[in-house]
Design a protein around this motif. Sequence first.
Motif, PDB file in Angstrom:
ATOM      1  N   THR A  64       0.858  -1.175   0.000  1.00  0.00           N
ATOM      2  CA  THR A  64       0.000   0.000   0.000  1.00  0.00           C
ATOM      3  C   THR A  64       0.894   1.225   0.000  1.00  0.00           C
ATOM      4  O   THR A  64       1.911   1.238   0.694  1.00  0.00           O
ATOM      5  CB  THR A  64      -0.865   0.031   1.281  1.00  0.00           C
ATOM      6  N   LEU A  65       0.530   2.234  -0.768  1.00  0.00           N
ATOM      7  CA  LEU A  65       1.296   3.481  -0.761  1.00  0.00           C
ATOM      8  C   LEU A  65       0.480   4.602  -0.121  1.00  0.00           C
ATOM      9  O   LEU A  65      -0.749   4.615  -0.195  1.00  0.00           O
ATOM     10  CB  LEU A  65       1.649   3.898  -2.203  1.00  0.00           C
ATOM     11  N   SER A  66       1.189   5.528   0.504  1.00  0.00           N
ATOM     12  CA  SER A  66       0.548   6.724   1.044  1.00  0.00           C
ATOM     13  C   SER A  66       1.549   7.863   0.882  1.00  0.00           C
ATOM     14  O   SER A  66       2.282   8.212   1.799  1.00  0.00           O
ATOM     15  CB  SER A  66       0.183   6.478   2.515  1.00  0.00           C
ATOM     16  N   LEU A  67       1.622   8.351  -0.350  1.00  0.00           N
ATOM     17  CA  LEU A  67       2.667   9.313  -0.718  1.00  0.00           C
ATOM     18  C   LEU A  67       2.085  10.559  -1.374  1.00  0.00           C
ATOM     19  O   LEU A  67       2.734  11.223  -2.199  1.00  0.00           O
ATOM     20  CB  LEU A  67       3.690   8.625  -1.647  1.00  0.00           C
ATOM     21  N   GLY A  68       0.830  10.844  -1.036  1.00  0.00           N
ATOM     22  CA  GLY A  68       0.251  12.131  -1.402  1.00  0.00           C
ATOM     23  C   GLY A  68      -0.245  12.241  -2.831  1.00  0.00           C
ATOM     24  O   GLY A  68      -0.516  11.241  -3.496  1.00  0.00           O
ATOM     25  N   GLU A  69      -0.338  13.500  -3.262  1.00  0.00           N
ATOM     26  CA  GLU A  69      -0.920  13.811  -4.575  1.00  0.00           C
ATOM     27  C   GLU A  69       0.142  13.655  -5.653  1.00  0.00           C
ATOM     28  O   GLU A  69       1.219  14.242  -5.561  1.00  0.00           O
ATOM     29  CB  GLU A  69      -1.448  15.250  -4.564  1.00  0.00           C
TER      30      GLU A  69
END
Length: 362
Positions: free
Chosen positions: A134-139
């Motif tokens: 899973t990634l959570s690296l913004g826009e």
Amino acid sequence: MEIETILKKKEWEKTDLITLLNCRDSAEEELFRHTRQLRNATLGNSVHMRGLIEISNICIKDCLYCGIRKSNSQAQRYQLEDREIIEAAVFAYQNHYGSIVLQGGERTDPGFILRIENLIKEIKRLSGQGLGITLSLGEQTEETYQRWFDAGAHRYLLRIETSNKELYRKIHPDNPQHHFHTRLNCIRLLQHCGYQTGTGVMIGLPFQTVEDLADDLLFLKEMDIDMVGMGPYLEHRDTPLWSYRNLLLPQTERLRLGLHMISCLRLLMPDINIAATTALQAIDPQGREQALSIGANVIMPNITPLGNRGNYRLYENKPGMDEGAEESTRRLAESIRKSGCEIQPDAWGDSLHFELRTKKEG
Ligand code: SAH
Ligand code: SF4
């Protein structure tokens, strides 16, 4: 209206949700019991683990609530080396986490995009494609989202933070880099690329009302989102929002509202993944277990190498400094069991909602 009558409904209006968010005592117990049973009936009592790796606190954005915002000169900046990220991923794989989350400050430079792409490929290769990412690296641009998806990431978390446009503007700088519509569009792009898409909100922000939170719940449903991570807003002294701290609810009230939000969301969306977030734990050491016991089904223990964990400080009193070692994973499993749930080892733990949605579409 009686809580019992509201719980029996098939569709909920804003006024119903406001009643549920505000309820207390025996009504609250009834709500929580209902959504616990609903979670168990729909998904069973299994909890999915994601090893959280905070890859860097370097960020190009300036969100007014966040301790690692670009303008905070007090933050000690770091970025993990590739080797450290890969070692943490291997630790997760060997300890049966099934999945990892790579989270960090936002960056959009070509070097960063390429590096993430290569890291995803390497982690997939080393785990024989076994580890979910899973990634959570913004826009990012659609092209970047697609590249990372093609490299092997299959879930993405990007919170809307609040579905109220005016409130969004108040908690972000007023410039094109921080527009509500860009954020919303990014969430749509992620869905379009094929990611299991997660979003969420902060609960108990200054200027936020219970009506806003009810609208947030309806927004999540309307967006047909697959997974949600939401938790209490926690003030950080080196951020502009710190000056509004006298407007905030006490932290225990923010925790209570956070649990009510999770319970209500389970009612509205029985088959999605809902995380028991770290911010709940920051207020109460048992906050995440409480969330699991009333409807959440995902937990994200911090497995960032210890040397840098203290520097990834989105808010004050961040917990999780003792997580990630084998012994603490065992202790966590035990306290999860006490909340009536069971860790499901070695599983990607995809959202049932996503599976059903894609089956329908395909
Ligand atoms: N840069 C990425 C990922 C890191 S921030 C992004 O912004 O998506 C991840 C989340 O932390 C944010 O979406 C926000 O909801 C949460 N967060 C940031 N500051 C916070 C604070 N002071 N209190 C509670 N949550 C916060
Ligand atoms: Fe950067 Fe995310 Fe913090 Fe905003 S919330 S400043 S994008 S790390």
